[in-house]
Design a protein around this motif. Sequence first.
Motif, PDB file in Angstrom:
ATOM      1  N   GLU A 129       0.825  -1.208   0.000  1.00  9.75           N
ATOM      2  CA  GLU A 129       0.000   0.000   0.000  1.00  9.75           C
ATOM      3  C   GLU A 129       0.859   1.258   0.000  1.00  9.75           C
ATOM      4  N   GLU A 130       1.962   1.217   0.759  1.00  5.28           N
ATOM      5  CA  GLU A 130       2.855   2.387   0.813  1.00  5.28           C
ATOM      6  C   GLU A 130       3.460   2.663  -0.559  1.00  5.28           C
ATOM      7  N   PHE A 131       3.878   1.614  -1.260  1.00  5.68           N
ATOM      8  CA  PHE A 131       4.484   1.797  -2.578  1.00  5.68           C
ATOM      9  C   PHE A 131       3.456   2.351  -3.559  1.00  5.68           C
ATOM     10  N   ALA A 132       2.242   1.811  -3.536  1.00  2.22           N
ATOM     11  CA  ALA A 132       1.185   2.330  -4.411  1.00  2.22           C
ATOM     12  C   ALA A 132       0.886   3.786  -4.089  1.00  2.22           C
ATOM     13  N   GLY A 133       0.967   4.133  -2.787  1.00  2.00           N
ATOM     14  CA  GLY A 133       0.684   5.500  -2.370  1.00  2.00           C
ATOM     15  C   GLY A 133       1.652   6.516  -2.924  1.00  2.00           C
ATOM     16  N   ARG A 134       2.867   6.055  -3.288  1.00  2.21           N
ATOM     17  CA  ARG A 134       3.829   6.993  -3.892  1.00  2.21           C
ATOM     18  C   ARG A 134       3.315   7.533  -5.217  1.00  2.21           C
ATOM     19  N   ALA A 135       2.431   6.773  -5.862  1.00  2.60           N
ATOM     20  CA  ALA A 135       1.831   7.223  -7.119  1.00  2.60           C
ATOM     21  C   ALA A 135       0.464   7.855  -6.890  1.00  2.60           C
ATOM     22  N   ASN A 136       0.138   8.125  -5.604  1.00  4.89           N
ATOM     23  CA  ASN A 136      -1.162   8.685  -5.240  1.00  4.89           C
ATOM     24  C   ASN A 136      -2.305   7.774  -5.679  1.00  4.89           C
ATOM     25  N   LEU A 137      -2.090   6.463  -5.546  1.00  6.32           N
ATOM     26  CA  LEU A 137      -3.086   5.477  -5.905  1.00  6.32           C
ATOM     27  C   LEU A 137      -3.366   4.568  -4.716  1.00  6.32           C
ATOM     28  N   THR A 138      -4.603   4.077  -4.634  1.00  6.25           N
ATOM     29  CA  THR A 138      -4.877   3.008  -3.676  1.00  6.25           C
ATOM     30  C   THR A 138      -4.279   1.721  -4.220  1.00  6.25           C
ATOM     31  N   LEU A 139      -4.199   0.700  -3.385  1.00  7.98           N
ATOM     32  CA  LEU A 139      -3.630  -0.563  -3.847  1.00  7.98           C
ATOM     33  C   LEU A 139      -4.476  -1.152  -4.966  1.00  7.98           C
ATOM     34  N   ASP A 140      -5.803  -1.087  -4.858  1.00  8.88           N
ATOM     35  CA  ASP A 140      -6.663  -1.613  -5.918  1.00  8.88           C
ATOM     36  C   ASP A 140      -6.464  -0.852  -7.225  1.00  8.88           C
ATOM     37  N   GLN A 141      -6.311   0.459  -7.136  1.00  7.10           N
ATOM     38  CA  GLN A 141      -6.053   1.246  -8.346  1.00  7.10           C
ATOM     39  C   GLN A 141      -4.703   0.881  -8.947  1.00  7.10           C
ATOM     40  N   PHE A 142      -3.728   0.651  -8.076  1.00  2.54           N
ATOM     41  CA  PHE A 142      -2.395   0.281  -8.531  1.00  2.54           C
ATOM     42  C   PHE A 142      -2.434  -1.081  -9.223  1.00  2.54           C
ATOM     43  N   TYR A 143      -3.180  -2.028  -8.641  1.00  2.19           N
ATOM     44  CA  TYR A 143      -3.343  -3.343  -9.266  1.00  2.19           C
ATOM     45  C   TYR A 143      -3.928  -3.207 -10.670  1.00  2.19           C
ATOM     46  N   LYS A 144      -4.914  -2.332 -10.815  1.00  2.00           N
ATOM     47  CA  LYS A 144      -5.554  -2.143 -12.121  1.00  2.00           C
ATOM     48  C   LYS A 144      -4.552  -1.628 -13.142  1.00  2.00           C
ATOM     49  N   VAL A 145      -3.723  -0.668 -12.745  1.00  2.00           N
ATOM     50  CA  VAL A 145      -2.718  -0.129 -13.650  1.00  2.00           C
ATOM     51  C   VAL A 145      -1.722  -1.218 -14.051  1.00  2.00           C
ATOM     52  N   LEU A 146      -1.271  -1.992 -13.072  1.00  4.27           N
ATOM     53  CA  LEU A 146      -0.320  -3.058 -13.365  1.00  4.27           C
ATOM     54  C   LEU A 146      -0.950  -4.120 -14.255  1.00  4.27           C
ATOM     55  N   SER A 147      -2.203  -4.447 -14.001  1.00  9.84           N
ATOM     56  CA  SER A 147      -2.895  -5.438 -14.821  1.00  9.84           C
ATOM     57  C   SER A 147      -2.969  -4.983 -16.270  1.00  9.84           C
ATOM     58  N   ASP A 148      -3.275  -3.712 -16.475  1.00  8.39           N
ATOM     59  CA  ASP A 148      -3.321  -3.167 -17.837  1.00  8.39           C
ATOM     60  C   ASP A 148      -1.965  -3.253 -18.517  1.00  8.39           C
ATOM     61  N   ALA A 149      -0.904  -3.247 -17.717  1.00  5.93           N
ATOM     62  CA  ALA A 149       0.456  -3.333 -18.257  1.00  5.93           C
ATOM     63  C   ALA A 149       0.945  -4.774 -18.358  1.00  5.93           C
ATOM     64  N   GLY A 150       0.081  -5.742 -18.047  1.00  2.48           N
ATOM     65  CA  GLY A 150       0.468  -7.136 -18.179  1.00  2.48           C
ATOM     66  C   GLY A 150       1.222  -7.694 -16.993  1.00  2.48           C
ATOM     67  N   VAL A 151       1.141  -7.023 -15.848  1.00  2.00           N
ATOM     68  CA  VAL A 151       1.882  -7.447 -14.659  1.00  2.00           C
ATOM     69  C   VAL A 151       0.942  -8.181 -13.709  1.00  2.00           C
ATOM     70  N   GLU A 152       1.299  -9.402 -13.330  1.00  2.00           N
ATOM     71  CA  GLU A 152       0.499 -10.175 -12.393  1.00  2.00           C
ATOM     72  C   GLU A 152       0.668  -9.637 -10.964  1.00  2.00           C
ATOM     73  N   ARG A 153      -0.364  -9.821 -10.152  1.00  4.26           N
ATOM     74  CA  ARG A 153      -0.293  -9.364  -8.765  1.00  4.26           C
ATOM     75  C   ARG A 153       0.856 -10.038  -8.019  1.00  4.26           C
ATOM     76  N   GLU A 154       1.078 -11.327  -8.303  1.00  4.34           N
ATOM     77  CA  GLU A 154       2.120 -12.051  -7.591  1.00  4.34           C
ATOM     78  C   GLU A 154       3.501 -11.497  -7.905  1.00  4.34           C
ATOM     79  N   THR A 155       3.671 -10.983  -9.125  1.00  2.00           N
ATOM     80  CA  THR A 155       4.950 -10.356  -9.491  1.00  2.00           C
ATOM     81  C   THR A 155       5.207  -9.126  -8.627  1.00  2.00           C
TER      82      THR A 155
END
Length: 408
Positions: A96-122
């Motif tokens: 959550e802290e890392f996602a917060g550096r981009a001013n995003l919640t963790l769920d929002q950060f997951y969505k961005v990563l998913s759009d970029a082809g990055v799995e949550r486990e990565t």
Amino acid sequence: MTRLPRIAVLVSASFLAMAPLQTQAQGLFSPVITVNEKAITGYEVQQRMALMQALGAPGNLEADAREALIEDRLKLEAAQRFGFTITEEQTQAAMEEFAGRANLTLDQFYKVLSDAGVERETYRDFIISGATWRELVRARFASRVDVQDAEVSRAQAGLKGGTMAGAQILMSEIILPLPPGREAEAQDLAREISQITSYEDFAAAARRFSASPTRDQGGRINWMPLSNLPPQLRTTFMEMEPGDVSEPVPLPNAIAIFQLRGLQEGAVTPVDYSEIDYMTYYIDGGQSVEAMTRAAEIKADIDRCDDLYAVNKGQPAELLERHKDAPGAIPSDIALELAKMDNGEVSTALTRNGGQTMVFLMLCGRTATQFADVTQDQIRLNLQNERLGAYADGYLAQLRAEARIIEK
């Protein structure tokens, strides 16, 4: 492409166009690196590359991803050896802290990563490795980090206008490129140069080995305000004496070594900066004659940063980027170039894409800030963290030297 803090949401075609053939899929999960008998698969490398691209990492993504995964294996192995793990609560907080550096919640950060082809486990593995390593480093080395009151006072003076008010620095630089496949050779050379003890020998080494335009004058740089330098370099120089040579400093695709030639105080009010405004325009051809000619033409036609928008008219928008970043968030090679520049000045010393693309760099302005509210406790913590970082780097280098690493 938009990068953090507005994190990238697109991933290159190389990631989207993975062949669906069964044999290729099987090969993707085969080991491509082993670290002390622990495997790293091709899939892990591709996932780390996708994550790095989403985070806006510069440089050779494949080489950097492989290196980062090797380091992750070494870090986790060391942590396991000493019985260090982090809890699920710590993992969640770190994500959550890392996602917060981009001013995003963790769920929002997951969505961005998913759009970029990055799995949550990565992403989770990336966070766990870093968080576990930090805990191990604190446990092993915190007792060795003793910041004296005098050091805190000296650093505070540099911020608030005490004995280092308006300090000016005179230094020389050597910038060693890291050609693919020859990284170890460059690192060995950097360590050798860092042992130089004379101005003459350092200047000779600069003329022979440096990739910076300053090589023609033996690496020498004119007097500049200490506050112009990237934050991570200021403490380094404040601890050096004239004639001292720094340890190698990693840059994107390069290694820097510095020699202090002079440090003097001034009567001017010290200035530090909360934001640096600069622009990058990318020119095909790297340091070729054609690219240098094009850069010279652009330089002759512009007076300020806004003029670059006209230069890029009718061309792909991604060729021109405007950045307004805190000094510590600027890539180290760009930060070092900007330190040498005044508003409106241009540099063509840097490249990207393996040397195939020139970075036409222009400084637009610096936003000053004051440090009256910085406490001694905050300064002490910063100095402690810097020294812990040095211990961590040394420990990781030791782990790598002792490891059995096989790359395919």
